[in-house]
Structures are given as structure tokens and as C-alpha cells.
Design an enzyme around this catalytic site. Structure first.
Site, mmCIF file in Angstrom:
data_model
loop_
_atom_site.group_PDB
_atom_site.id
_atom_site.type_symbol
_atom_site.label_atom_id
_atom_site.label_comp_id
_atom_site.label_asym_id
_atom_site.label_seq_id
_atom_site.Cartn_x
_atom_site.Cartn_y
_atom_site.Cartn_z
ATOM 1 N N SER A 139 22.104 47.832 48.043
ATOM 2 C CA SER A 139 23.012 47.032 48.872
ATOM 3 C C SER A 139 22.414 45.638 49.041
ATOM 4 O O SER A 139 21.305 45.496 49.559
ATOM 5 C CB SER A 139 23.178 47.708 50.238
ATOM 6 O OG SER A 139 23.959 46.911 51.092
ATOM 7 N N LYS A 165 25.925 47.088 45.299
ATOM 8 C CA LYS A 165 26.873 46.815 46.383
ATOM 9 C C LYS A 165 26.604 45.419 46.913
ATOM 10 O O LYS A 165 25.458 45.072 47.217
ATOM 11 C CB LYS A 165 26.692 47.873 47.464
ATOM 12 C CG LYS A 165 27.222 47.516 48.845
ATOM 13 C CD LYS A 165 27.271 48.753 49.732
ATOM 14 C CE LYS A 165 27.026 48.418 51.189
ATOM 15 N NZ LYS A 165 27.086 49.619 52.055
ATOM 16 N N LYS A 167 27.531 42.562 49.753
ATOM 17 C CA LYS A 167 28.154 42.280 51.042
ATOM 18 C C LYS A 167 29.046 41.058 50.892
ATOM 19 O O LYS A 167 28.634 40.070 50.251
ATOM 20 C CB LYS A 167 27.071 42.012 52.094
ATOM 21 C CG LYS A 167 26.237 43.240 52.429
ATOM 22 C CD LYS A 167 27.023 44.196 53.317
ATOM 23 C CE LYS A 167 26.146 45.357 53.773
ATOM 24 N NZ LYS A 167 26.895 46.318 54.604
ATOM 25 N N ASP A 192 31.211 45.365 50.138
ATOM 26 C CA ASP A 192 31.286 45.880 51.519
ATOM 27 C C ASP A 192 31.567 44.714 52.458
ATOM 28 O O ASP A 192 30.789 43.770 52.536
ATOM 29 C CB ASP A 192 29.966 46.569 51.901
ATOM 30 C CG ASP A 192 30.016 47.212 53.291
ATOM 31 O OD1 ASP A 192 31.078 47.168 53.945
ATOM 32 O OD2 ASP A 192 28.979 47.771 53.717
ATOM 33 N N GLU A 217 34.550 48.505 50.485
ATOM 34 C CA GLU A 217 34.157 49.274 51.670
ATOM 35 C C GLU A 217 34.562 48.541 52.946
ATOM 36 O O GLU A 217 34.284 47.344 53.094
ATOM 37 C CB GLU A 217 32.629 49.479 51.620
ATOM 38 C CG GLU A 217 32.059 50.295 52.763
ATOM 39 C CD GLU A 217 30.535 50.455 52.654
ATOM 40 O OE1 GLU A 217 29.955 50.107 51.598
ATOM 41 O OE2 GLU A 217 29.926 50.915 53.639
ATOM 42 N N ASP A 242 33.812 53.186 56.048
ATOM 43 C CA ASP A 242 32.481 53.364 56.645
ATOM 44 C C ASP A 242 32.693 53.413 58.159
ATOM 45 O O ASP A 242 32.911 54.488 58.745
ATOM 46 C CB ASP A 242 31.560 52.198 56.203
ATOM 47 C CG ASP A 242 30.201 52.159 56.882
ATOM 48 O OD1 ASP A 242 29.951 52.975 57.783
ATOM 49 O OD2 ASP A 242 29.361 51.292 56.541
ATOM 50 N N LYS A 266 27.553 58.407 56.839
ATOM 51 C CA LYS A 266 26.262 58.055 57.451
ATOM 52 C C LYS A 266 25.989 59.069 58.539
ATOM 53 O O LYS A 266 26.832 59.283 59.422
ATOM 54 C CB LYS A 266 26.310 56.648 58.055
ATOM 55 C CG LYS A 266 26.339 55.529 57.024
ATOM 56 C CD LYS A 266 26.375 54.170 57.691
ATOM 57 C CE LYS A 266 26.386 53.058 56.641
ATOM 58 N NZ LYS A 266 26.718 51.750 57.258
ATOM 59 N N GLY A 294 23.574 53.600 54.055
ATOM 60 C CA GLY A 294 22.251 53.321 54.616
ATOM 61 C C GLY A 294 22.365 52.460 55.855
ATOM 62 O O GLY A 294 23.349 51.733 56.042
HETATM 63 O O1 OSB Z 1 27.727 48.663 56.294
HETATM 64 O O2 OSB Z 1 26.576 49.883 55.025
HETATM 65 C C1 OSB Z 1 26.625 49.056 55.931
HETATM 66 C C2 OSB Z 1 23.093 48.007 56.950
HETATM 67 C C3 OSB Z 1 23.227 47.917 58.311
HETATM 68 C C4 OSB Z 1 24.460 48.159 58.893
HETATM 69 C C5 OSB Z 1 25.555 48.490 58.069
HETATM 70 C C6 OSB Z 1 25.420 48.596 56.702
HETATM 71 C C7 OSB Z 1 24.169 48.316 56.131
HETATM 72 C C8 OSB Z 1 23.919 48.334 54.705
HETATM 73 C C9 OSB Z 1 22.498 48.525 54.295
HETATM 74 O O3 OSB Z 1 24.759 48.131 53.851
HETATM 75 C C10 OSB Z 1 22.309 49.610 53.346
HETATM 76 C C11 OSB Z 1 20.844 49.936 53.228
HETATM 77 O O4 OSB Z 1 20.305 50.664 54.081
HETATM 78 O O5 OSB Z 1 20.242 49.460 52.272
HETATM 79 MG MG MG Z 2 29.194 49.627 55.143
#
Ligand code: OSB
Ligand code: MG
Length: 382
Positions: A139, A165, A167, A192, A217, A242, A266, A294
Site C-alpha cells: 500500500s 495499492k 492511495k 484506495d 477501495e 473497507d 480488517k 492493514g
Molecule cells: O485504508 O487500508 C486503509 C492504513 C491506515 C488506515 C487505513 C488504511 C491504511 C493502509 C495501510 O492502507 C496498509 C498497511 O498497513 O500497509
Molecule cells: Mg482502505
């Protein structure tokens, strides 16, 4: 199976620093307070969980401080001195508290670890998981320019990650993803949004359909499943939820409505491993593939994610990257490592990794041992 009797709970308050800042549509994180929950049974077996929150309530309504409050005032008093014949029972024992799922998961997962260790087995085996290795994605936080993002993607593709992934947020989306797609025409790629869009953006979001993404996402509001249904009807890109899925019931409703084609599970967001497994099973019945999200976890949360991901319907690579992608030094041993995008599921009992007390001491602020029910709140006993 042998039941467990919870003798005490130790809260280890830590402060951890990421090796690099991580930027999402809701902000940038560099450091966080993590409360590690150690549950000890009356024969001295310890199990571990962690609060996967950040210090601000921007992903969901919880913060590390609220999880600690809920644990001390309500959740630990409910569990202390109790006999547990199977960790599946814990979810319902904690349901007298509304939501606060990350707090609940922190103690629920620790109880799974104690129970599995006591019975000389792994959490994966208790859950019925059969995969012995799990595929891992990376990510990537929001970067300053598309070119910088392409550089990052190259680094992680070269390292072997099975999914990338990215952001996104308004102003850092289509151009960024298009640059990545042009540079890597065939990699498994997804975006995401962490709830950064509304239905007003529908025409803009339709531009994603030309980029051959695995999914988008959580594009819309953090608690929505109705507008996501409308969006999914308009997009060929699969929508993955999510933030909006907090329970089995939420998952059922989202699937019935057609609000998504994929679900990110999660453990923290849904209140523990029991609910996570039930959502997994429901999705499998409905041909909805799942993957494990994560929350920038320490090795403890990461280990729980690995145990959960052994379940069959985790067919899409998760966000559980190796420890070195987050921490200079993780608190578990052996370190969680990846080989060509694959993590081998450890064969040990419980979470399969050991908490290293020396490494823990380097991030520890204080430890708090709770041995007696000490709360002024009425706590239901049945
Ligand atoms: O939306 O998946 C998410 C981290 C903190 C809060 C929300 C998210 C995330 C990540 C990190 O995408 C994923 C990771 O742990 O590498
Ligand atoms: Mg997410």
C-alpha cells in the site's frame, strides 16, 4: 480443547515511529501510540493483541486513547477472571458495548492467542485456515507527483509484491494512476480513496474504468452502503468496501444490495477474529473474494493478519507487508519477512511469532497490570 481462565491483563503502552510518513486522503502519519494487550491465564500462558488505531479519529471514530479507556473501563472488567471454553465466545461477551471494534479486537485477538497456545496449536488451525503461504501487496501513500509515485511502484514491483495499492484523493488520482498504468501495463493495480469522494464525482470516477484496476477501495462515505450501490452500477471497476463494513450484518447488507464486489477484511475494524471469519465465510458463499487490509500494525497485529489470511477465500493479496517496510526494528521475533511477494505462514502456536521483550522495551512508555475488576460502571455478567 482446554478452556482458559483469564488471570490478568497487562497493557503495554508504546510509541512507535514509521520508517517513512504514510499519507492518505485523511492525513499523514509518522508516529503512533500503540497499546499492546497481553492477556495471561491462570497457568501463566500469555497471549497478545494490539490496538490498530492511530492517535486521531480520522480512519474511524476510535483513537488509541479511546481504545485504552474502553479496555480499562469496560472490556477488561468484562473478561477478567472469566472461564473461556472457546474464543468464539468473546465477541458476544463484549457486545454489551456498542461499536468500539478496534478496542474489542485488541483483547479478543489476545484471547485467541492464549487459547491457541494453551492448546498447542495455531490461530490459523483454530480458524480452519489451510493456506501455508500468503501473497502480499504494498500500500503506497499519496506522493507529491505522478513521477515520484511511478518510482515507488517500480521499487516495490522489483521487490516482488503481488499487488500495488495506490492511495488517492481528489487532485491526486487519475493522472497518478494513469502514469503507473502506462509504466506498468500489466501489474495488479488498485486504488484506495478512504472515503474522499461523493456521488457528485461519478463522472470523474468513471475514468478509472479505462485503467484496468483490480478495484477501487472505499471511494464514498465511511459508513455508506447505499451510494456505493449506485456507484457500482455505473462502474465496471469493482468496488471494494473497507470503512463501511463493521460486522457480519453490514457485509450481508452490502452484498444483498450489490454495493461492492470485493471486501477488505480488517480484524480491528470488525471487532476481532471471530467476526472476521464469519464475514469471510459469508463472502465465500456469495462468490465475493476478500483480502486482509492493514492498519500499519506492529508485528503482533501483522501476525494476526497472517493467521487470518490462511482462510481459503483470501484470494487477493493483502496489505500485510513485511516488518521492515514499517519499522526500523519490529517487536516480534523472528522478524516478519517476505520472499518474492510471499510470506510463509509460521508453524508455531498462537500467532506464530514471539514478542521480543528487549525490543519491546525500546518502544515502551509504561506497563499497567490489571488483576482486579476495578470500574465504577455496571458491567453485565451474562
Ligand atoms: O485504508 O487500508 C486503509 C492504513 C491506515 C488506515 C487505513 C488504511 C491504511 C493502509 C495501510 O492502507 C496498509 C498497511 O498497513 O500497509
Ligand atoms: Mg482502505
Amino acid at each position: 480443547m482446554q478452556s482458559i481462565h483469564i488471570k490478568e491483563v497487562i497493557l503495554h503502552h508504546t510509541k512507535v515511529s514509521l520508517i517513512a510518513p504514510f499519507t492518505t486522503s485523511f492525513g499523514t502519519m509518522e508516529q503512533k501510540d500503540v497499546c499492546l494487550v497481553e492477556v495471561v491465564d491462570d497457568t501463566g500462558v500469555s497471549g497478545w493483541g494490539e490496538t490498530v488505531t492511530s492517535n486521531e479519529p480520522y480512519y474511524n471514530e476510535e483513537t488509541t486513547a479511546t481504545t485504552v479507556y474502553m479496555l480499562k473501563e469496560f472490556l477488561i472488567p468484562r473478561m477478567l477472571k472469566k472461564e473461556i471454553s472457546h474464543p468464539n465466545e468473546v465477541h458476544d461477551m463484549l457486545s454489551f458495548v456498542r461499536r468500539n471494534n478496534i478496542a474489542k479486537a485488541a483483547i479478543e485477538t489476545a484471547i485467541w492467542d492464549v487459547f491457541a497456545k494453551k492448546n498447542h496449536t495455531s490461530i490459523a488451525k483454530l480458524l480452519g485456515g489451510s493456506q501455508t503461504e500468503i501473497a502480499v501487496g504494498k500500500s503506497i501513500g499519496i506522493q507529491d507527483t505522478p513521477a515520484k509515485l511511478v518510482e515507488k511502484v517500480r521499487e516495490f514491483v522489483d521487490e516482488g509484491f503481488k499487488k500495488i495499492k495506490v492511495k488517492i484523493k481528489p487532485g491526486a488520482d487519475i493522472a497518478y494512476l494513469k502514469a503507473v498504468r502506462d509504466a506498468f501495463p500489466t501489474i495488479p493495480l488498485m486504488a484506495d480513496a478512504n472515503s474522499a469522494y461523493t456521488l457528485k464525482d461519478i463522472d470523474h470516477l468513471k475514468e478509472l474504468d479505462s485503467l484496468n484496476l483490480m478495484m477501487i477501495e472505499q471511494p464514498l462515505s465511511h459508513d455508506d452502503i447505499v451510494d456505493h450501490r449506485i456507484l457500482q452500477k455505473e462502474l465496471t471497476t469493482p468496488v471494494c468496501l473497507d470503512e463501511s463494513v463493521h460486522s457480519l450484518d453490514d457485509a450481508r447488507k452490502a452484498i444483498e444490495l450489490g454495493s461492492c464486489k470485493i471486501i477488505n477484511i480488517k480484524i480491528g475494524r470488525v471487532g476481532g477474529l471471530y467476526e472476521a471469519k464469519r464475514i469471510h465465510d459469508l463472502c465465500m458463499e456469495h462468490d465475493i473474494p476478500v483480502w486482509c487490509g492493514g492498519m500499519l500494525e506492529t508485528g503482533i497485529g501483522r501476525a494476526h493478519n497472517i493467521q487470518l489470511t490462511t482462510l481459503k477465500n483470501f484470494t487477493i493479496p493483502g496489505d500485510t507487508a513485511p516488518s521492515a517496510h514499517y519499522w526500523k526494528e519490529d517487536i516480534v521475533t523472528p522478524e516478519i519477512v517476505m520472499n518474492h511477494g510471499i510470506i510463509q505462514v509460521p508453524s508455531g502456536d498462537g500467532i506464530g511469532y514471539e514478542v521480543d521483550r528487549d525490543k519491546l522495551s525500546k518502544v515502551l512508555i509504561s506497563s499497567e497490570r490489571i488483576t482486579e475488576v476495578d470500574t465504577t460502571h455496571p458491567i453485565p455478567s451474562a
